[in-house]
Design an enzyme around this catalytic site. Structure first.
Site, PDB file in Angstrom:
ATOM      1  N   GLU A   1      48.986  -8.676  -4.805  1.00  0.00           N
ATOM      2  CA  GLU A   1      48.961  -8.850  -3.356  1.00  0.00           C
ATOM      3  C   GLU A   1      49.569  -7.610  -2.715  1.00  0.00           C
ATOM      4  OE1 GLU A   1      47.310  -9.921  -0.734  1.00  0.00           O
ATOM      5  OE2 GLU A   1      47.475 -11.921  -1.645  1.00  0.00           O
TER       6      GLU A   1
ATOM      7  N   CYS B   1      43.869 -14.943  -2.773  1.00  0.00           N
ATOM      8  CA  CYS B   1      43.773 -14.300  -4.087  1.00  0.00           C
ATOM      9  C   CYS B   1      42.517 -13.452  -4.066  1.00  0.00           C
ATOM     10  CB  CYS B   1      43.706 -15.344  -5.198  1.00  0.00           C
ATOM     11  SG  CYS B   1      43.539 -14.610  -6.854  1.00  0.00           S
TER      12      CYS B   1
END
Length: 271
Positions: free
Chosen positions: A114, A2
């Protein structure tokens, strides 16, 4: 992993979702659609209130800096590199194990970003042609629109170069716990592109479902083995992912338009 996420919910809304008992209006953060390491972020934690009559833990919404600095660190310089802790090893790593047993938090998010590398760029790399890959960002979020409650840790660090009364004498920092990305189909997948989170990246933030919030936040729970059970991945089929503008790749860009779903990957970034 993350490395970037979105957090637009107001503290009033988070207070209702997480049954917050205490939060400081002076610590209110503006909605952030491009949260990057070293930024200040909201975290939910259970901790006694300083100088309170009762020592009981109080559910608080606190402002922390993203990038954990261990209490024993000589300087805070490594914090930007410690934004993630792996669920598989968090209980044993020196930088995280003390926080894991007593200083756990939830970091609320709308979802996380992402990036994947387009097929054309990967083909060029395979052919030995040096070209910087252009990656397509995806936004991953609960399919039902609920909060993405990321499991986290927090830590206190004392800056010994400052006097006790200095407002920056104490740093409170945090890290997001990650786990293996799901290989099962997404609840909602884009028309073209990844069908599972693992098609985007092999890691993902560990999302805690509401039934685990109280146990995760309880500072009285210090048994590492019992706590590790809480790190089990959430049920599959809860997430959706969709392509968003490559504008999110620049941390200076910040606004709700970053969450706009594209009909497909941008030109030159085909999955």
């Amino acid at each position: 992993m993350c490395g970037r996420y979105a957090a637009s919910r107001r503290p009033e809304d988070l207070a209702g979702i997480f049954e917050i008992e205490k939060w400081d209006v002076e610590e209110t953060l503006a909605p952030d659609y491009n949260v990057a390491p070293t930024k200040e972020v909201y975290a939910v934690l259970d901790r006694p209130v300083k100088d309170a009559d009762s020592p009981r833990p109080v559910r608080q919404l606190r402002k922390l800096k993203w990038g954990l600095v261990p209490s024993w660190a000589k300087t805070p310089e490594g914090g930007a590199r410690m934004i993630n802790a792996r669920a598989e090893t968090v209980h044993e790593k020196p930088s995280y194990r003390r926080a894991f047993t007593s200083r756990r938090c939830i970091i609320p998010a709308d979802g996380y970003y992402e990036w994947v590398t387009g097929t054309a760029e990967r083909d060029l790399e395979d052919e030995g042609k040096k070209k910087r890959p252009r990656k397509q960002p995806y936004f991953v979020t609960p399919a039902d629109g609920s909060v993405f409650a990321m499991a986290g840790l927090y830590e206190f660090w004392r800056d010994r170069t400052l006097p006790d009364e200095h407002p920056l004498a104490w740093w409170v920092t945090c890290s997001v716990i990650t786990t293996e990305a799901e290989t099962t189909p997404l609840a909602v997948a884009p028309d073209e592109g990844p069908r599972a989170l693992a098609d985007i990246h092999p890691r993902m933030p560990l999302m805690l479902t509401p039934d685990r919030w109280d146990s995760w936040l309880d500072p009285a729970d210090t048994d590492p083995d019992a706590l590790r059970d809480l790190l089990a991945p959430p049920p599959t089929g809860l997430m959706r992912a969709f392509p968003v503008s490559t504008a999110v790749s620049n941390v200076r860009n910040n606004g709700p338009e970053l969450l706009k779903e594209l009909e497909g990957p941008e030109e030159g970034t085909l999955f």
